[in-house]
Design an enzyme around this catalytic site. Sequence first.
Site, PDB file in Angstrom:
ATOM      1  N   GLN A 146      -4.541  -1.613   9.524  1.00 14.44           N
ATOM      2  CA  GLN A 146      -4.715  -2.866   8.996  1.00 14.44           C
ATOM      3  C   GLN A 146      -5.080  -4.090  10.032  1.00 14.44           C
ATOM      4  OE1 GLN A 146      -3.334  -3.408   5.911  1.00 14.44           O
ATOM      5  NE2 GLN A 146      -3.852  -5.574   6.027  1.00 14.44           N
ATOM      6  N   ASP A 199     -11.293   2.770   4.414  1.00 13.42           N
ATOM      7  CA  ASP A 199     -11.695   1.257   4.161  1.00 13.42           C
ATOM      8  C   ASP A 199     -13.017   1.106   4.214  1.00 13.42           C
ATOM      9  OD1 ASP A 199      -9.789  -0.729   3.909  1.00 13.42           O
ATOM     10  OD2 ASP A 199      -9.047  -0.783   5.886  1.00 13.42           O
ATOM     11  N   LYS A 210       1.039  -1.311  -0.130  1.00 14.90           N
ATOM     12  CA  LYS A 210      -0.047   0.018  -0.046  1.00 14.90           C
ATOM     13  C   LYS A 210       0.905   1.246   0.055  1.00 14.90           C
ATOM     14  CE  LYS A 210      -3.819  -2.420   2.188  1.00 14.90           C
ATOM     15  NZ  LYS A 210      -4.524  -3.059   3.654  1.00 14.90           N
TER      16      LYS A 210
END
Length: 312
Positions: A102, A125, A58
């Site tokens: 994460q 997200d 990422k």
Amino acid sequence: MTSTVPSPLVLDGIVIAAQIKSELAAEVAAARDRGYVPGLAVILVGEVPASQIYVRSKVKTCAELGIYSEMHTPDASATTEELLALVASLNAREEIDGILIQLPLPAHVDTARLLEAIDPAKDVDGFHPINAGRLLNGTPMEKILAPCTPAGIMEVLRRSKIPVRGQRAVVIGRSNIVGKPIAVMLVNASATVTVCHSQTRGLAEITREADIVVAAIGRAGFVTAEMVRPGATIIDVGINRITTAEELEQFFPGDAARHAGFAKRGSTLVGDVDPAAFALAGAYTPVPGGVGALTIAMLMSNTVKAARLRRG
Ligand code: NAD
């Protein structure tokens, strides 16, 4: 007279992700000209090797596109309170447009509380209840931060000109990350949607009705050729690693490239759809190189979008 069945169209996630990233790089350059740089903060708690790989990729993609990124790597022993304080500090920083935690987090951390602490405007997200609610309300996709994997599926369908309006779609899986949000996105795009899950009876009869099948189960080759209507579009979200010669032979008989890769690495990836079912499809996303390739591109897209939306 012999009838020929047309070859299925392969929906190449790598090519589509590259298109999206090149559009984003141009948008980031334009943002710089207007005086701002989209910024992403990634929080990685502890040392989970798989998570480290995802996070590195990422951060690398941010650099490729000109997006500012920074990593925060609290120790695995960090408490929920300490992580909440970190999120609060990132919420307060003007130059941070996106905050990504994460997952999975260590068991002692209250994941839901942490995800809900992220400013919804920075929730790249798309897991915050406010953003989930906006999706459910039918707010247009360009105005919300939606979960990356299902948003990537919608991009694949749109860019590949697969019709959705009025089509029958069957989603297998009801997770908050994939199954439920893709079902809502398909409904919002005017498909007729059925959601199936582990308690569904008569699954094969239902999936055989579908023009579009989305498989998000987490079981290698679960969707077989008998479960698919010839000509259907199959979106395979599953990522399953197989490590035995029996499974290799079951899913990839006579596939020299797969056998060579398996001999080298001792494993290969298979989706939730038996590759034999792809042969019947009108179009399908392969594994690897299908939906999985889109997820990071959509995270980048959400970061650039968050930066744009936050600045009105
Ligand atoms: P999950 O475990 O949260 O959900 C699995 C779903 O499958 C559940 O809703 C369950 O009801 C359903 N299910 C289980 N057994 C079933 C059965 N016998 N019949 C019908 N339904 C059944 O998984 P998830 O997070 O949604 O992920 C699903 C798959 O997608 C996994 O392989 C995961 O690795 C993959 N995934 C890929 C990406 C990506 O491509 N970037 C992102 C997320 C998940």
